[in-house]
Design a protein around this motif. Structure first.
Motif, PDB file in Angstrom:
ATOM      1  N   LYS A 107      -5.760  21.242  -5.079  1.00 33.84           N
ATOM      2  CA  LYS A 107      -4.689  20.186  -5.220  1.00 33.84           C
ATOM      3  C   LYS A 107      -5.290  19.115  -4.266  1.00 33.84           C
ATOM      4  N   VAL A 122      -8.407  17.417  -5.062  1.00 33.00           N
ATOM      5  CA  VAL A 122      -8.229  16.190  -5.964  1.00 33.00           C
ATOM      6  C   VAL A 122      -7.585  14.976  -5.414  1.00 33.00           C
ATOM      7  N   ARG A 123      -6.618  15.329  -4.736  1.00 26.22           N
ATOM      8  CA  ARG A 123      -5.773  14.116  -4.105  1.00 26.22           C
ATOM      9  C   ARG A 123      -6.552  13.305  -3.297  1.00 26.22           C
ATOM     10  N   LEU A 163      -8.807  11.009  -4.878  1.00 23.87           N
ATOM     11  CA  LEU A 163      -8.500   9.747  -5.558  1.00 23.87           C
ATOM     12  C   LEU A 163      -7.490   8.918  -4.860  1.00 23.87           C
ATOM     13  N   LEU A 194      -8.454   5.165  -4.320  1.00 23.98           N
ATOM     14  CA  LEU A 194      -8.197   4.211  -5.494  1.00 23.98           C
ATOM     15  C   LEU A 194      -6.738   4.194  -5.551  1.00 23.98           C
ATOM     16  N   HIS A 195      -5.848   5.267  -5.061  1.00 29.53           N
ATOM     17  CA  HIS A 195      -4.461   4.874  -5.099  1.00 29.53           C
ATOM     18  C   HIS A 195      -3.989   3.961  -4.276  1.00 29.53           C
ATOM     19  N   VAL A 224      -5.268   0.485  -5.471  1.00 22.71           N
ATOM     20  CA  VAL A 224      -4.340  -0.017  -6.586  1.00 22.71           C
ATOM     21  C   VAL A 224      -2.881  -0.252  -6.131  1.00 22.71           C
ATOM     22  N   ALA A 229       1.301   6.391  -4.135  1.00 24.93           N
ATOM     23  CA  ALA A 229       1.515   7.015  -5.491  1.00 24.93           C
ATOM     24  C   ALA A 229       2.951   7.621  -5.651  1.00 24.93           C
ATOM     25  N   ARG A 230       3.156   8.148  -6.966  1.00 23.36           N
ATOM     26  CA  ARG A 230       4.294   8.931  -7.200  1.00 23.36           C
ATOM     27  C   ARG A 230       4.065   9.930  -7.957  1.00 23.36           C
ATOM     28  N   ASP A 231       5.139  11.135  -8.033  1.00 26.66           N
ATOM     29  CA  ASP A 231       4.612  12.134  -8.834  1.00 26.66           C
ATOM     30  C   ASP A 231       4.588  12.066 -10.077  1.00 26.66           C
ATOM     31  N   VAL A 232       3.410  11.904 -10.872  1.00 27.71           N
ATOM     32  CA  VAL A 232       2.940  11.740 -12.215  1.00 27.71           C
ATOM     33  C   VAL A 232       3.635  12.708 -13.200  1.00 27.71           C
ATOM     34  N   SER A 233       4.020  13.750 -12.725  1.00 24.15           N
ATOM     35  CA  SER A 233       4.913  14.678 -13.835  1.00 24.15           C
ATOM     36  C   SER A 233       6.408  14.289 -14.105  1.00 24.15           C
ATOM     37  N   GLY A 234       6.983  13.454 -13.085  1.00 17.74           N
ATOM     38  CA  GLY A 234       8.185  12.922 -13.464  1.00 17.74           C
ATOM     39  C   GLY A 234       9.414  14.266 -12.957  1.00 17.74           C
ATOM     40  N   THR A 251       9.258  12.971  -5.859  1.00 19.10           N
ATOM     41  CA  THR A 251       8.255  12.751  -4.740  1.00 19.10           C
ATOM     42  C   THR A 251       7.445  11.415  -4.711  1.00 19.10           C
ATOM     43  N   ARG A 284       3.607   9.805  -2.559  1.00 26.14           N
ATOM     44  CA  ARG A 284       2.656  10.065  -1.872  1.00 26.14           C
ATOM     45  C   ARG A 284       2.469   8.975  -0.699  1.00 26.14           C
TER      46      ARG A 284
END
Lengths: 287, 167
Positions: free
Chosen positions: A31, A34-35, A38, A41-42, A45, A117-122, A126, A128
């Motif tokens: 994890k 991957v974070r 990205l 880019l996070h 943006v 960024a924010r939690d993509v799952s919802g 959380t 970031r």
């Protein structure tokens, strides 16, 4: 051809099984990788979005800038005066602690960051932050805004830190009501339809007179959150159905729903050293 | 080239999904860009590619949140195979197909993940909230998938991975 497809399918199934059964440390490592990949880019943006939003807000609020500037100048004067008073009190406190032979309190530093960024799952509340281990951030450190407590760090990679917000039901904070001295545990209750974040403080002694408008701050118990950080204001008080304690819904001070900037509270090595140097002579020999 | 194109789309999906705003009335669900990519590949590629995309998209989605690794990969895999199974019976390049498949994929995976997380005690949400999130994902999937599929298709046609004109 059919055989190749079968092999490919079996390989993927094996990969999936491995992913689902990865041990905790390996899973965190994947994890984090991957974070990390990205994160630039996070940051790019979300930074661009923030600048655009700020530009829009500036253009909309040009007319009110003079009065806003005057109000901020007054606020600055008031805060400077408050800082002077607090410095004197801090010195006095340090002297009194030294006289009594108290161990120095832990000193803290603030690491500022933008939310990238924010939690993509919802499923969790959380966000970031764009700071990580190389900035001195570790898991289980308090995160605050200028208004109050926002949450605590959970997963930290080299340049990012995930923060579990106080609006999440799994984020629990040992709290205190300074007016009455009562203790309790604050946890998130999610977000209302109108976008307002709600929290609740449970396990308050049933005999303590808690009322709407009472301030709730961190108690310092539990070791994650330093004492005295404002959490929120009591809105409604109710008795638990068991009758053993009372609870109250609170409105968090920090606007965690729209968080853009935050500070991670880290233990400041320099400040800790300075405090230890200020201890009375011979105190080092005490057990 | 397919791999590079896929990587670009996955990175784009991961970034957009993580920075996109969410609304309380939509259960704070974010636009399911990664699920939409799985739908696109399920409608336009063979089964092995669909599975690879599902595993990778799920890996990105799970890595960007606290969900245990592999959960979304499994959900995307099953959804991708189901979409692929019915692609012979629908208009593959139609926006309506993308919207329906996007809605079913996003809604189904969100619901299944919610039920799984609740059953394992990792989230403490009532069943009604999970249903709310699933419905919101369904709606957002219907809106996101046609846009994402269109962008992915345009990129692939530009790179020569698909014929210049639609069949």
């Amino acid at each position: 051809m059919r055989r190749n497809r079968g092999l490919s399918g079996a390989g993927l199934l094996a990969l999936l099984l491995v992913l689902l059964n990865l041990p905790g440390a390996a899973s965190r490592g994947v994890k984090a990788a991957v974070r990390e990949a990205l994160a630039p880019l996070h940051a790019l943006v979300s930074g661009a979005t923030l600048r655009l939003r700020e530009t829009g807000a500036t253009l909309r609020g040009l007319g009110g800038l003079v009065s806003e500037n005057r109000a901020m100048a007054e606020e600055l004067l008031r805060l400077r005066d408050e800082t002077r008073t607090l410095r004197a009190l801090e010195r006095e406190n340090a002297e009194l602690r030294a006289l009594l032979g108290f161990a120095p309190g832990t000193a803290y530093g603030l690491v500022p960051s933008e939310v990238i960024a924010r939690d993509v799952s919802g499923w969790w509340k959380t966000v970031r932050l764009g700071v990580g281990r190389r900035d001195g951030v570790r898991p289980d450190q308090a995160v605050v805004t200028a208004e109050g407590l926002a949450g605590r760090t959970v997963d930290v990679s080299a340049s990012t830190a995930d923060v579990l917000l106080i609006s999440d039901p799994t984020c629990r904070v040992a709290a205190r009501l300074p007016r009455t001295g009562a203790f309790g545990v604050v946890s998130g209750r999610g977000v209302r339809r109108d976008g307002r974040v709600i929290c609740r403080i449970d396990f308050i002694n049933r005999n303590v007179p808690v009322r709407a408008g009472d301030e709730v701050v961190t108690s310092g118990l539990g070791g994650v959150f330093p004492a005295g950080i404002p959490i929120g204001i009591v809105e409604e008080v109710a008795r638990d159905p068991s009758g053993l304690y009372q609870y109250a819904s609170i409105r968090p001070r920090a606007g965690v729903g729209l968080l853009r900037h935050a500070f991670v509270i880290v233990e400041s090595a320099e400040a800790v050293e300075a405090l230890w140097r200020a201890r009375p002579a011979g105190a080092e020999d005490e057990p | 080239m397919t791999a590079v194109s896929l990587l670009v789309l996955l990175v784009f999906g991961g970034v957009v999904q993580a920075v996109a705003p969410s609304a309380a009335w939509l259960g704070e669900v974010r636009p399911p860009v990664l699920a939409a990519l799985v739908v696109y590949y399920a409608l336009s590629r063979d089964r092995a590619v669909v599975l690879w995309v599902a595993v990778l998209a799920g890996l990105v989605q799970d890595a960007l949140g606290p969900v245990p690794l592999g959960t979304s990969s499994f959900g995307f895999g099953v959804a991708g195979l189901l979409v692929h199974r019915f692609r012979g019976e629908v208009f593959v390049w139609s926006g309506l197909t993308h919207a329906v498949m996007g809605a079913l994929t996003a809604g189904g995976v969100t619901l299944a993940t919610g039920v799984l997380l609740r059953a394992t005690g990792q989230i403490a949400l009532p069943a009604a909230r999970i249903l709310h999130k699933g419905t919101a994902a369904l709606l957002l999937g219907a809106m996101t998938a046609p846009i994402v599929c269109r962008l992915a298709e345009r990129q692939e046609r530009m790179l020569g991975l698909l014929p210049e004109a639609r069949p």
